[in-house]
Motif scaffolding. Structure first.
Motif, PDB file in Angstrom:
ATOM      1  N   PHE A 110       0.837  -1.211   0.000  1.00  0.00           N
ATOM      2  CA  PHE A 110       0.000   0.000   0.000  1.00  0.00           C
ATOM      3  C   PHE A 110       0.870   1.258   0.000  1.00  0.00           C
ATOM      4  N   VAL A 111       1.894   1.286   0.836  1.00  0.00           N
ATOM      5  CA  VAL A 111       2.799   2.443   0.903  1.00  0.00           C
ATOM      6  C   VAL A 111       3.529   2.614  -0.424  1.00  0.00           C
ATOM      7  N   ALA A 112       3.987   1.528  -1.019  1.00  0.00           N
ATOM      8  CA  ALA A 112       4.674   1.603  -2.306  1.00  0.00           C
ATOM      9  C   ALA A 112       3.733   2.119  -3.387  1.00  0.00           C
ATOM     10  N   THR A 113       2.497   1.657  -3.369  1.00  0.00           N
ATOM     11  CA  THR A 113       1.505   2.115  -4.350  1.00  0.00           C
ATOM     12  C   THR A 113       1.222   3.601  -4.176  1.00  0.00           C
ATOM     13  N   MET A 114       1.084   4.040  -2.942  1.00  0.00           N
ATOM     14  CA  MET A 114       0.837   5.465  -2.677  1.00  0.00           C
ATOM     15  C   MET A 114       2.032   6.315  -3.115  1.00  0.00           C
ATOM     16  N   TYR A 115       3.235   5.813  -2.874  1.00  0.00           N
ATOM     17  CA  TYR A 115       4.432   6.540  -3.269  1.00  0.00           C
ATOM     18  C   TYR A 115       4.493   6.692  -4.786  1.00  0.00           C
ATOM     19  N   VAL A 116       4.185   5.616  -5.513  1.00  0.00           N
ATOM     20  CA  VAL A 116       4.174   5.662  -6.972  1.00  0.00           C
ATOM     21  C   VAL A 116       3.076   6.596  -7.463  1.00  0.00           C
ATOM     22  N   ALA A 117       1.914   6.534  -6.828  1.00  0.00           N
ATOM     23  CA  ALA A 117       0.797   7.403  -7.223  1.00  0.00           C
ATOM     24  C   ALA A 117       1.155   8.866  -6.993  1.00  0.00           C
ATOM     25  N   MET A 118       1.823   9.161  -5.880  1.00  0.00           N
ATOM     26  CA  MET A 118       2.217  10.543  -5.603  1.00  0.00           C
ATOM     27  C   MET A 118       3.292  11.005  -6.581  1.00  0.00           C
ATOM     28  N   ALA A 119       4.160  10.094  -6.963  1.00  0.00           N
ATOM     29  CA  ALA A 119       5.199  10.457  -7.925  1.00  0.00           C
ATOM     30  C   ALA A 119       4.585  10.812  -9.265  1.00  0.00           C
ATOM     31  N   PHE A 120       3.545  10.091  -9.662  1.00  0.00           N
ATOM     32  CA  PHE A 120       2.882  10.405 -10.922  1.00  0.00           C
ATOM     33  C   PHE A 120       1.943  11.601 -10.790  1.00  0.00           C
ATOM     34  N   ALA A 121       1.441  11.843  -9.587  1.00  0.00           N
ATOM     35  CA  ALA A 121       0.526  12.963  -9.376  1.00  0.00           C
ATOM     36  C   ALA A 121       1.272  14.284  -9.364  1.00  0.00           C
ATOM     37  N   ALA A 122       2.536  14.257  -9.004  1.00  0.00           N
ATOM     38  CA  ALA A 122       3.314  15.487  -8.968  1.00  0.00           C
ATOM     39  C   ALA A 122       3.498  16.014 -10.392  1.00  0.00           C
ATOM     40  N   VAL A 123       3.217  17.265 -10.547  1.00  0.00           N
ATOM     41  CA  VAL A 123       3.325  17.917 -11.857  1.00  0.00           C
ATOM     42  C   VAL A 123       4.431  18.952 -11.755  1.00  0.00           C
ATOM     43  N   ASP A 124       5.486  18.761 -12.530  1.00  0.00           N
ATOM     44  CA  ASP A 124       6.576  19.726 -12.523  1.00  0.00           C
ATOM     45  C   ASP A 124       6.233  20.883 -13.455  1.00  0.00           C
ATOM     46  N   VAL A 125       6.370  22.086 -12.963  1.00  0.00           N
ATOM     47  CA  VAL A 125       5.981  23.277 -13.715  1.00  0.00           C
ATOM     48  C   VAL A 125       6.837  23.462 -14.974  1.00  0.00           C
ATOM     49  N   THR A 151       7.916  21.048 -16.978  1.00  0.00           N
ATOM     50  CA  THR A 151       7.666  20.039 -18.009  1.00  0.00           C
ATOM     51  C   THR A 151       6.186  19.807 -18.268  1.00  0.00           C
ATOM     52  N   ALA A 152       5.306  20.392 -17.463  1.00  0.00           N
ATOM     53  CA  ALA A 152       3.871  20.121 -17.555  1.00  0.00           C
ATOM     54  C   ALA A 152       3.254  20.736 -18.802  1.00  0.00           C
ATOM     55  N   THR A 153       2.250  20.038 -19.325  1.00  0.00           N
ATOM     56  CA  THR A 153       1.473  20.585 -20.440  1.00  0.00           C
ATOM     57  C   THR A 153       0.401  21.504 -19.871  1.00  0.00           C
ATOM     58  N   SER A 154      -0.273  22.185 -20.759  1.00  0.00           N
ATOM     59  CA  SER A 154      -1.338  23.080 -20.327  1.00  0.00           C
ATOM     60  C   SER A 154      -2.442  22.305 -19.613  1.00  0.00           C
ATOM     61  N   ALA A 155      -2.779  21.134 -20.117  1.00  0.00           N
ATOM     62  CA  ALA A 155      -3.820  20.314 -19.492  1.00  0.00           C
ATOM     63  C   ALA A 155      -3.397  19.854 -18.098  1.00  0.00           C
ATOM     64  N   GLU A 156      -2.136  19.482 -17.936  1.00  0.00           N
ATOM     65  CA  GLU A 156      -1.656  19.060 -16.620  1.00  0.00           C
ATOM     66  C   GLU A 156      -1.680  20.218 -15.624  1.00  0.00           C
ATOM     67  N   LEU A 157      -1.332  21.407 -16.094  1.00  0.00           N
ATOM     68  CA  LEU A 157      -1.384  22.579 -15.212  1.00  0.00           C
ATOM     69  C   LEU A 157      -2.828  22.915 -14.849  1.00  0.00           C
ATOM     70  N   ASP A 158      -3.739  22.787 -15.826  1.00  0.00           N
ATOM     71  CA  ASP A 158      -5.157  23.051 -15.557  1.00  0.00           C
ATOM     72  C   ASP A 158      -5.728  22.082 -14.530  1.00  0.00           C
ATOM     73  N   ALA A 159      -5.157  20.897 -14.420  1.00  0.00           N
ATOM     74  CA  ALA A 159      -5.647  19.906 -13.474  1.00  0.00           C
ATOM     75  C   ALA A 159      -5.339  20.294 -12.025  1.00  0.00           C
ATOM     76  N   ILE A 160      -4.393  21.180 -11.815  1.00  0.00           N
ATOM     77  CA  ILE A 160      -4.072  21.649 -10.469  1.00  0.00           C
ATOM     78  C   ILE A 160      -5.153  22.644 -10.043  1.00  0.00           C
TER      79      ILE A 160
END
Length: 171
Positions: free
Chosen positions: A8-23, A25-34
């Motif tokens: 569960f912790v590993a899954t959450m860590y991976v999910a958070m890593a993918f949820a993080a949006v770097d300003v 490299t992010a696309t317009s759609a990814e920024l809009d999701a914030i």
């Protein structure tokens, strides 16, 4: 049970890593999701990013209009990162210190502008005085040219009297 918790912790860590949006490299759609970033703000972020990538959160806050320290903290909490780092509360003080440093750097420019304004005012005032003096001098010259002198008045009267005596009256 330990394996499930670890998974569960590993899954959450991976999910958070993918949820993080770097300003950077992010696309317009990814920024809009914030939450809090709409199409207008994402366009501002992308246009500033085209000029140069953001170095850190302070750079991001100072370059993107409408983003302050409070909104940066909210964006970071919602998954936005700058170069992989989330916003820290200490960055708030750094931004304020940078703003104060910018004001101190601008102060000499303000003083230079004031000095230039005073110099311009003095130059205009001097030109106005010179123009006024020139106008007075011209008026004196015109008055002297138009107004006959006292000697000339007496000569004109004498000439008029002499001319009246020598000329016979016309009939």
């Amino acid at each position: 049970m330990f394996k499930k918790l670890l998974a569960f912790v590993a899954t959450m860590y991976v999910a958070m890593a993918f949820a993080a949006v770097d300003v950077n490299t992010a696309t317009s759609a990814e920024l809009d999701a914030i939450k809090g970033i709409g199409p207008v703000k994402s366009a501002l972020i992308i246009s500033e990013r085209k000029k140069a990538p953001f170095k850190d959160w302070n750079d991001f806050v100072t370059r993107v209009k409408g983003v302050g320290t409070d909104s940066a903290a909210k964006f970071s909490a919602d998954g936005l990162t700058v170069n992989g780092t989330s916003y820290k509360a200490g960055a708030k003080a750094d931004v304020k210190a940078d703003a104060k440093a910018d004001k101190k750097a601008d102060k000499p420019v303000t003083e230079k502008a004031k000095d230039a304004a005073v110099a311009t005012k003095d130059a205009v005032k001097g030109a106005a005085i010179a123009t006024k003096d020139a106008a007075k001098e011209t008026a004196k010259d015109i008055k002297a040219a138009v107004t006959p002198k006292a000697e000339t008045k007496a000569e004109v009267k004498a000439d008029v009297k002499a001319g009246a005596k020598t000329e016979p009256a016309k009939k």
